[in-house]
Write an enzyme that holds these catalytic residues in place. Structure first.
Site, short mmCIF file in Angstrom:
data_model
loop_
_atom_site.label_atom_id
_atom_site.label_comp_id
_atom_site.label_asym_id
_atom_site.label_seq_id
_atom_site.Cartn_x
_atom_site.Cartn_y
_atom_site.Cartn_z
N CYS A 62 0.84 -1.19 0.00
CA CYS A 62 0.00 0.00 0.00
C CYS A 62 0.88 1.24 0.00
O CYS A 62 2.11 1.16 0.00
CB CYS A 62 -0.92 0.01 1.23
N ASP A 85 4.24 13.47 -36.03
CA ASP A 85 4.88 12.77 -37.13
C ASP A 85 3.77 12.00 -37.84
O ASP A 85 3.05 11.23 -37.20
CB ASP A 85 5.95 11.81 -36.61
N CYS A 110 3.37 1.40 2.83
CA CYS A 110 4.62 0.65 2.60
C CYS A 110 5.57 1.48 1.73
O CYS A 110 6.78 1.53 2.00
CB CYS A 110 4.31 -0.67 1.90
#
Length: 574
Positions: A28, A513, A31
């Protein structure tokens, strides 16, 4: 910065380099914040960025390159040090950081130091190893989920016994307190054991996480129920089924989270798979003028070797349809090479002796001999992978905010839980007496009215601990960045990090591009003109379908994009 080779040198002093760590055991945002705090407490660490989604940490370290060994006791003797010395020094610092984090309960290894893979582990090998580890964790989590939900289903069937006890009397057994207590103990010591152990370890180390909240909530419910059974005079109801249901849902969420992490890294794995694992090494040191390759499929002229075993100036044979495994120069032969994987151009480029070719591109037509310039981690594709990994470590502002909040979130939740208990056990029931009129608390109040507020406070406090888990808070943003950058890289779009993604909504000018971006990037047949056909549509000679079929028959075995387009058009028209 990466190593430039043994010949390069730098003056003595403190240099700043980068170490990439693989960190396991994070569940989580708490942590993540804990790992970041552990790293930044080390003297050598300048800054650290921890990513929960791909379980890694990018650490900037300050290294005194004048120190000759890990003990830092020997005085600097040379006036200059090579890049190899710098990599070695940074690796020692990285090993030290990994050891410290591992001691805190998060198994950690060094993947890269100064952009150089350690212990000969390539990016492909590291990704493969991490994928296998995640698949193993998914298998284990699935087993725990199955067991946990089997226990939860038993509890649900027990509750359903209230509706069917007349028709199925034996269901009353499943609703009894001893059965629920046994299921709760089995859930805590079986599928929930890892969660409890990790939560306690995190709390003891001073970095409580999501598992700490779940453990406290489950143990609080079990403890209240055990007290109710041990001291029946209290008149408390039991809640043995609550830890069972809680762990079932938490473990289900954990299994879904592991699968989300695996899917999030699938695009990076696809990018790494552009490099073939093996190559055809021409034996005997055949040079570009050798005539030994007139028959390119003769097994006596080459042997299969791992791509990582190739070195500069080796000669490899690339057959039509193969992906080129290295960056190099064509030494013999001519062919068309599809470079769409690198530059997005759909039309292959002709290649002859002396032309450069890139790893990950596809040889379309003829067999060519390529002289190796760089292989493995030194190829252009490997460089792209490292750029994407570095970009994934760059935190978006919202991610930094989430990490900062989640790091303190657990303490806030524990404080809120304590405040909730104090309020409902002392003043809440006096301000809102109606809450004690529910069935559960009415029974409790009848047995021991003085203990009813205490029981209500404990239940409310446990509910706060269980509901406020910060896993989504810490996982959502890094997972979104991971998926976005990986998917973009797979399609030829390199995004420098989450901070760039977050600023993208402010763009007012975009330069595109054309090929592969505004267009599909794959040619297709739009119209067939027969010989002698005029502008008024009159035809002469062969009709269009026949002409298309004849052209497709000629191009059927070619991999050239125009040939593929003709063959596809013939199949659609048939």
């Amino acid at each position: 910065g990466g190593a430039a080779g043994d010949g390069a040198s730098r003056s003595l002093g403190v240099v700043e380099e980068v170490v990439l760590l693989d960190v396991r055991g994070m569940h989580c945002g708490g942590c993540t914040a804990n790992v970041k705090r552990i790293l930044e407490m080390e003297k050598a660490c300048v800054s650290a960025s921890v990513n929960l989604a791909n379980e890694s940490a990018l650490v900037r370290v300050a290294v005194d390159v004048g120190l000759g060994d890990a003990s830092a006791q020997s005085p600097p003797s040379p006036a200059f040090v090579t890049e190899t010395d710098i990599v070695t020094a940074v690796r020692l610092v990285g090993d030290g950081l990994a050891s410290v984090v591992t001691e805190k309960g998060f198994p950690t290894t060094v993947r890269e130091a100064c952009g150089v893979a350690v212990a000969g582990v390539s990016a492909r090998d590291a990704a493969s190893s991490k994928r296998e580890e995640r698949l193993r964790r998914i298998e284990e989590s699935t087993k725990r989920v199955v067991v946990a939900w089997a226990l939860a289903a038993t509890c649900l069937i027990g509750h359903a016994a209230h509706m069917f006890h007349h028709s199925v009397p034996w269901l009353k057994v499943l609703c009894s307190t001893p059965v629920h207590a046994g299921l709760s103990v089995f859930a805590l010591l079986g599928p929930g054991r890892e969660t409890l152990v990790d939560g306690w370890r995190a709390l003891r180390s001073g970095g409580p996480n999501m598992n700490t909240l779940v453990s406290l909530g489950a143990l609080a419910s079990f403890g209240m129920s055990a007290a109710a059974v041990a001291l029946p005079k209290l008149g408390w109801p039991t809640f043995f089924e609550e830890p069972v249901m809680l762990l079932a849902f938490v473990l289900l969420g954990r299994a879904v989270e592991e699968r989300a992490k695996l899917r999030a890294t699938s695009d990076m794995s696809a990018l790494l798979n552009l490099l073939p694992a093996t190559a055809r090494l021409v034996s005997g040191g055949a040079g570009p003028d050798s005539g030994a390759l007139d028959v390119p499929d003769a097994s006596s002229y080459y042997r299969e070797v791992p791509t990582n075993a190739l070195i500069a100036d080796d000669l490899i044979l690339v057959l039509p349809g193969d992906r080129i495994p290295v960056d190099g120069v064509v030494a013999r032969g001519t062919s068309q090479v599809d470079e769409a994987a690198i530059n997005g151009e759909p039309i292959p480029k002709p290649k002859a002796a002396g032309d450069a070719v890139a790893a990950g591109t596809v040889n379309c037509d003829g067999a060519i001999t390529v002289r190796v310039v760089s292989s493995g981690e030194e190829t252009q594709v490997a460089g792209i992978v490292r750029m994407v990994e570095a970009a994934q470590q760059r935190e978006a502002p919202v991610q930094r905010l989430a990490d900062e909040v989640s790091g303190k979130f657990v303490y806030g939740v524990m404080g809120a839980s304590a405040a909730t208990f104090a309020f409902w056990s002392l003043a809440g029931t006096k301000l809102f007496p109606q809450v004690l009129q529910t069935a559960a608390f009415a029974a409790s109040a009848a047995g021991s009215p003085a203990s009813a507020p205490l029981l209500l406070g404990l239940q409310m406090a446990a509910s706060v601990l269980v509901v406020a888990c910060p896993c989504a808070l810490g996982l959502a943003t890094p997972t979104a960045v991971l998926v976005g950058t990986s998917l973009g890289a797979r399609h030829g779009l390199l995004i420098r990090g989450g901070d760039v993604l977050e600023r993208a909504h402010k763009l007012d000018c975009v330069v595109f591009d054309k090929t592969g971006t505004l267009t599909v990037g794959k040619p297709r047949v739009t119209r067939v003109l027969c010989g002698g056909e005029g502008g008024d549509g009159e035809k002469s000679g062969v009709d269009r379908l026949t002409l298309l079929s004849m052209a497709a028959a000629v191009e059927r075995n070619s991999r050239h994009p125009l040939a593929v387009a003709v063959a596809a058009a013939a199949e659609d028209a048939a």
